[in-house]
Design a protein around this motif. Structure first.
Motif, short mmCIF file in Angstrom:
data_model
loop_
_atom_site.label_atom_id
_atom_site.label_comp_id
_atom_site.label_asym_id
_atom_site.label_seq_id
_atom_site.Cartn_x
_atom_site.Cartn_y
_atom_site.Cartn_z
N GLN A 79 -15.59 9.28 2.78
CA GLN A 79 -16.77 9.67 2.02
C GLN A 79 -16.71 11.16 1.74
OE1 GLN A 79 -20.55 8.67 3.85
NE2 GLN A 79 -21.56 8.71 1.86
N ALA A 80 -16.70 11.49 0.45
CA ALA A 80 -16.73 12.87 0.02
C ALA A 80 -18.18 13.27 -0.23
CB ALA A 80 -15.89 13.05 -1.24
N PRO A 81 -18.49 14.55 -0.17
CA PRO A 81 -19.87 15.00 -0.40
C PRO A 81 -20.40 14.52 -1.75
CG PRO A 81 -18.56 16.78 0.50
CD PRO A 81 -17.61 15.67 0.21
N GLY A 82 -21.58 13.93 -1.73
CA GLY A 82 -22.20 13.47 -2.95
C GLY A 82 -21.67 12.16 -3.49
N LYS A 83 -20.76 11.54 -2.75
CA LYS A 83 -20.18 10.28 -3.20
C LYS A 83 -20.43 9.19 -2.18
CE LYS A 83 -16.48 12.26 -6.02
NZ LYS A 83 -15.01 12.24 -6.32
N GLN A 84 -20.29 7.95 -2.65
CA GLN A 84 -20.45 6.82 -1.75
C GLN A 84 -19.21 6.65 -0.88
OE1 GLN A 84 -21.41 3.43 -4.25
NE2 GLN A 84 -23.58 3.69 -3.78
N ARG A 85 -19.42 6.05 0.27
CA ARG A 85 -18.29 5.73 1.13
C ARG A 85 -17.44 4.67 0.45
NH1 ARG A 85 -19.32 4.94 7.51
NH2 ARG A 85 -20.41 6.89 7.01
N GLU A 86 -16.13 4.87 0.51
CA GLU A 86 -15.23 3.94 -0.15
C GLU A 86 -14.14 3.49 0.81
OE1 GLU A 86 -13.14 5.72 -3.42
OE2 GLU A 86 -12.34 7.37 -2.23
N SER A 87 -13.68 2.28 0.57
CA SER A 87 -12.58 1.75 1.37
C SER A 87 -11.27 2.39 0.95
CB SER A 87 -12.50 0.23 1.19
OG SER A 87 -11.37 -0.28 1.85
N VAL A 88 -10.48 2.76 1.94
CA VAL A 88 -9.18 3.37 1.67
C VAL A 88 -8.04 2.37 1.94
CG1 VAL A 88 -7.58 5.20 2.35
CG2 VAL A 88 -10.04 5.67 2.21
N ALA A 89 -8.09 1.77 3.12
CA ALA A 89 -7.02 0.86 3.51
C ALA A 89 -7.50 -0.02 4.65
CB ALA A 89 -5.76 1.62 3.94
N SER A 90 -6.90 -1.20 4.74
CA SER A 90 -7.23 -2.10 5.84
C SER A 90 -5.98 -2.85 6.27
CB SER A 90 -8.33 -3.09 5.44
OG SER A 90 -7.88 -3.91 4.37
N ILE A 91 -6.04 -3.35 7.50
CA ILE A 91 -4.91 -4.09 8.04
C ILE A 91 -5.44 -5.19 8.95
CG2 ILE A 91 -4.62 -2.39 9.93
CD1 ILE A 91 -1.57 -2.99 9.76
N THR A 92 -4.89 -6.38 8.79
CA THR A 92 -5.33 -7.50 9.61
C THR A 92 -4.57 -7.52 10.93
OG1 THR A 92 -3.65 -9.05 8.80
CG2 THR A 92 -5.67 -8.81 7.47
N SER A 93 -4.96 -8.43 11.80
CA SER A 93 -4.31 -8.54 13.10
C SER A 93 -2.86 -8.97 12.99
CB SER A 93 -5.07 -9.52 13.99
OG SER A 93 -5.15 -10.78 13.37
N THR A 94 -2.50 -9.59 11.87
CA THR A 94 -1.12 -10.02 11.67
C THR A 94 -0.31 -9.03 10.84
OG1 THR A 94 -1.81 -11.33 9.77
CG2 THR A 94 -1.68 -12.46 11.90
N GLY A 95 -0.94 -7.93 10.44
CA GLY A 95 -0.21 -6.88 9.76
C GLY A 95 -0.31 -6.86 8.25
N SER A 96 -1.11 -7.73 7.69
CA SER A 96 -1.30 -7.68 6.24
C SER A 96 -2.16 -6.48 5.87
CB SER A 96 -1.98 -8.96 5.76
OG SER A 96 -1.14 -10.07 5.96
N THR A 97 -1.75 -5.78 4.83
CA THR A 97 -2.42 -4.54 4.47
C THR A 97 -3.01 -4.62 3.06
OG1 THR A 97 -0.34 -3.60 3.66
CG2 THR A 97 -0.94 -3.15 5.94
N ASN A 98 -3.99 -3.75 2.86
CA ASN A 98 -4.61 -3.64 1.55
C ASN A 98 -4.97 -2.17 1.33
OD1 ASN A 98 -5.66 -4.96 -0.85
ND2 ASN A 98 -7.67 -4.30 -0.13
N TYR A 99 -4.77 -1.68 0.10
CA TYR A 99 -5.01 -0.28 -0.19
C TYR A 99 -5.85 -0.11 -1.44
CZ TYR A 99 -1.13 0.62 3.02
OH TYR A 99 -0.32 0.66 4.14
N ALA A 100 -6.64 0.95 -1.46
CA ALA A 100 -7.29 1.36 -2.69
C ALA A 100 -6.21 1.82 -3.67
CB ALA A 100 -8.27 2.49 -2.42
N ASP A 101 -6.47 1.58 -4.94
CA ASP A 101 -5.48 1.96 -5.96
C ASP A 101 -5.16 3.46 -5.90
OD1 ASP A 101 -6.66 -0.33 -8.54
OD2 ASP A 101 -5.27 -0.62 -6.89
N SER A 102 -6.15 4.24 -5.56
CA SER A 102 -5.98 5.70 -5.59
C SER A 102 -5.02 6.20 -4.51
CB SER A 102 -7.33 6.38 -5.43
OG SER A 102 -7.94 6.01 -4.21
#
Length: 120
Positions: free
Chosen positions: A39-62
């Motif tokens: 979360q940057a000042p004045g902006k909403q909190r955004e998802s950056v990356a996530s990882i499951t218990s089995t190692g699958s990952t997901n990323y924001a395009d940025s």
């Protein structure tokens, strides 16, 4: 009680790297998804990356191609390797952990955040 402690934030020049860590402690088990938000000042909190218990990952395009999320299940720790940082990456970074405490429902737990500042 569950506690998440982030570390690794700081000041870095544009183009530099940082590695964030988040350790979960307390009576949490069967951790499913571990994530990083920012979360940057004045902006909403955004998802950056996530990882499951089995190692699958997901990323924001940025951040695709620049950030890498990983986890150590034995240590209940999630990491975020951030490379080629730009001023747009400056924010407070939060980790979120989805898991169970004994006798309780599946829920999300948040850390207090670690500040990342990128100078141009």
């Amino acid at each position: 009680q569950v506690q998440l402690v982030e570390s690794g934030g700081g000041l870095v020049q544009a183009g530099g790297s940082l590695r964030l860590s988040c350790v979960a402690s307390g009576n949490i088990f069967n951790i499913l998804i571990m994530s990083w938000y920012r979360q940057a000042p004045g902006k909403q909190r955004e998802s950056v990356a996530s990882i499951t218990s089995t190692g699958s990952t997901n990323y924001a395009d940025s951040v695709k191609g620049r950030f890498t999320i990983s986890r150590d299940n034995a240590k209940k720790t999630v990491y975020l390797q951030m490379n080629s940082l730009t001023p747009d990456d400056a924010a407070t970074y939060y980790c979120k952990v989805q898991g169970y405490v004994r006798g309780g429902p599946l829920r999300d737990y948040w850390g207090q955040g670690t500040q990342v500042t990128v100078s141009s």
